[in-house]
Design a protein around this motif. Sequence first.
Motif: not given
Length: 454
Positions: A42-70
């Motif tokens: 959270v402190k490393g400002d990583i979440l906004p980046q993940l969220v930004c790229s969630l919409s346009e990336q492929n399904r593998f990335y979406k799964k990995a990003a959702a895993f980080v959020l979880r």
Amino acid sequence: NSGVMSLLRPLLLDVVPTIQQTAALALGRLANYNDDLAEAVVKGDILPQLVCSLSEQNRFYKKAAAFVLRAVGKHSPQLAQAIVQCGALEMLVICLEDFDPGVKEAASWALGYIARHNSELSQAVVDAGAVPLLVLCIQEPEIALKRIAASTLSDISKHSPELAQTVVDAGAIAHLAQMILNPDAKLKRQVLSALSQIAKHSVDLAELVVEAEIFPVVLTCLKDSDEYVKKNGATLIREIAKHTPELSQLIVNAGGVAAVIDCIGSCRGTVRLPGIMMLGYVAAHSENLSMAVIVSKGIPPLCACLIEEHEDHIKAAAAWALGQVGRHTPEHARAVAVANVLPTLLAMYMDTRNSEDLQMKASIFATKKALKNILQKCTYLPALEPLLHDAPPNIMKHIVGQFSKVLPHDSKARRLFVTTGGLKKVQEIKAEPGSLLQEYINTINNCYPEEIVR
């Protein structure tokens, strides 16, 4: 410690998709490990980046990003709040509509981990529009997706009647009820849990669950080979039974009491707890319902729980349930007393009386109340007499009180009371002059000629 977080962050924007996914996966595993590392994400400002790229990336990335959020959101309400603040919920909800079931599953899982903390976070998930899509997810063919979606609906429903109502309004109950017979044990666990979390809040919600025709189907879950299916099935029945005598009667008519009694008899440990509580709730409502528990042979397994179980809260629940069964009339109290419960309850009470432990204190209170409930109605003297030798003063007054009610009107009992040494024991009791106990003793003594008392 080596500064890996700051090295992984730019890799999330790498031109090679597999590098992006692997970086996200690495961050997820770090965040999953403990809350300090999740905080660092959270402190490393990583979440906004993940969220930004969630919409346009492929399904593998979406799964990995959702895993980080979880992984970040699971640790604490504060970390889950950080995810909400960076706008992740909207993106996760969009992922619930993804074509790929794995993406839906990952998103649903993340939303569940956020919603489970408290009602504010759960409300945020609802406001983002997740509920109707989750209800669609439980209708998908993939078992893993069904499980996670049902689990998330359970996490949303548990906090308040209003949140449960939003799940009901989205039509969840009918779809959940259809899955009670699904052969997959893990799915059944989640389905039963979700229905319990809805039914627990109010009579109206419990009635809606019952109207989905879950009886007698749900009773098959009590015979399931999976312990958690048994436990969650019993919990669902308990949450319905507790509300009103009418709902309890409906469960009795469906054969629910007998099924729960069998279930308690066939398992050990905490799996028994919801069934024990359910019997107590049913018996508490009315004389007739309590009789239904007695007639279905509910007392022996409850006694067995007192003797076999080692954990205080399970013993206390069994004591409480027996108290609810025995508290209505002398007939009810006798049914409990004949099973030789009273000495066990008294021993439990004496055993834990000097404890400082809070859980112990709660179980002492439950045991004492159960003893009192049964003793105040019990006129079956053979069961009371052994207690005259061991009971402490605060319990003794209830026991002697019952003798003082029965002996004046029953000559056979009066004779027996002398020959078994009961009267002698009463003379040894030290009672405060003018106390209730002393009055009871005087009443008993007045039944006999002076020389016998002497």
